[in-house]
Design a protein around this motif. Structure first.
Motif, PDB file in Angstrom:
ATOM      1  N   TYR A   1      -3.392   6.202  -0.902  1.00 16.54           N
ATOM      2  CA  TYR A   1      -4.097   6.777   0.088  1.00 16.54           C
ATOM      3  C   TYR A   1      -5.292   8.352  -0.570  1.00 16.54           C
ATOM      4  O   TYR A   1      -6.095   8.159  -0.301  1.00 16.54           O
ATOM      5  CB  TYR A   1      -3.762   6.478   1.205  1.00 16.54           C
TER       6      TYR A   1
ATOM      7  N   SER B   1       1.041  -1.242  -0.001  1.00 14.33           N
ATOM      8  CA  SER B   1       0.135   0.098  -0.055  1.00 14.33           C
ATOM      9  C   SER B   1       0.750   1.080   0.415  1.00 14.33           C
ATOM     10  O   SER B   1       0.330   2.023  -0.704  1.00 14.33           O
ATOM     11  CB  SER B   1      -1.260  -0.308   1.032  1.00 14.33           C
TER      12      SER B   1
ATOM     13  N   ALA C   1      -3.866  -0.341  -0.083  1.00 20.27           N
ATOM     14  CA  ALA C   1      -4.154   0.507   0.330  1.00 20.27           C
ATOM     15  C   ALA C   1      -5.833   0.553   0.188  1.00 20.27           C
ATOM     16  O   ALA C   1      -6.127   0.790   1.545  1.00 20.27           O
ATOM     17  CB  ALA C   1      -4.005   1.763  -0.564  1.00 20.27           C
TER      18      ALA C   1
END
Length: 296
Positions: free
Chosen positions: A62, A42, A270
């Motif tokens: 993100y 992520s 993510a």
């Protein structure tokens, strides 16, 4: 003597720990390794379509997800799906549990038939509803509508999310019925009979005796169902593929799109972390709710 007993307890404790250690270690690895890899990817640039783009991405994955309208649409769809299915299964399961608690001819067979849909695989269930029940030309619902002079409905185009709710609720209603019917077995019939003798009607008995008795069982049903409903995938994959547009895309299906259709492993990871956080928030809330009901 005390030293021998203490030594015996210590040796026994070490033996028990040595027997438990392999299973505990395997369980920890089974949980920690996938979680650690998800966290690692992520924070990485990792797209299978662009192998040259690698390296540390920081929080870019993100940021991209949190500014993507698809994420928020998928979260809204997830909440709507979970909320409606829970409402249908809890209300329907409670009413059916009260019904199947009554004496009538063929009650045993009726109970078996009512619980049977829970044992059908989600993929098979979705295919049955898609091709046999909700088909706009040859489906059972289309035939029923046409028999009373109403036009057939193309469910997966006109009412896509409603269609998914119906399919999933049909699968999980038997589970709620099974738990609540089991709880009904412990209802004190003497208390119900005393209420009838005092002039209480069926509605009063239901709201003031039956529902309070089923409160703990309903809490358990809500907790278990919500954990599984957050990860609904097969029904969406088989019927609508998340469409039309994003109409039926939930969080689990959005992660699938990012990982296996867009090949963006970093962004998908993510999304997985966000799903884990959401699931833990829900789990904490549910555990507290169930614990409070158990204390009462």
């Amino acid at each position: 003597m005390n030293k021998k007993r203490a030594s015996g307890r210590t040796v026994g404790g070490l033996r028990t720990l040595s027997l438990q250690a392999p299973a505990v270690t395997l369980l920890l690895l089974w949980m920690i390794v996938p979680l650690g890899m998800t966290l690692w990817f992520s924070f990485q640039h990792y797209n299978l379509l662009m192998p040259s783009m690698t390296g540390f991405a920081g929080v870019e994955n993100y940021e991209y997800l949190l500014t993507d309208p698809a994420l928020w649409r998928s979260m809204i769809n997830t909440l709507l799906l979970v909320g409606w299915v829970l409402t249908i299964t809890v209300v329907g399961g409670t009413l059916l549990a009260v019904l199947f608690q009554q004496e009538f001819a063929g009650r045993g067979i009726a109970r078996v038939l009512a619980i049977s849909p829970f044992f059908i695989m989600p993929t098979v269930s979705a295919l049955v509803w898609k091709n046999m029940m909700m088909h706009p030309s040859n489906g059972v619902l289309a035939w029923l509508f046409e028999s009373v002079g109403l036009p057939a409905v193309d469910w997966f185009s006109a009412l896509p999310l409603t269609s998914i709710v119906i399919i999933v609720a049909w699968q999980w209603l038997p589970f709620a019925l099974l738990i609540l019917l089991t709880a009904m077995q412990s209802l004190d019939e003497d208390q119900v009979e005393a209420a009838r003798m005092d002039g209480a009607g069926p509605l009063a008995i239901f709201f003031f005796i039956t529902l309070p008795h089923l409160r703990r069982a309903i809490s358990v049903v809500i907790m278990i169902e919500m954990i599984f409903l957050l990860t609904i995938f097969a029904e969406i994959f088989v019927t609508t593929s998340g469409g039309p547009g994003l109409a039926t895309t939930n969080l689990a299906y959005l992660i699938y799109i990012r990982a296996l259709l867009d090949f963006d492993v970093g962004t998908a990871s993510a999304g997985g972390v966000i799903a884990i956080i959401l699931a833990n928030i829900v789990a904490i809330f549910l555990v507290r709710m169930v614990a409070k009901n158990l204390e009462d």
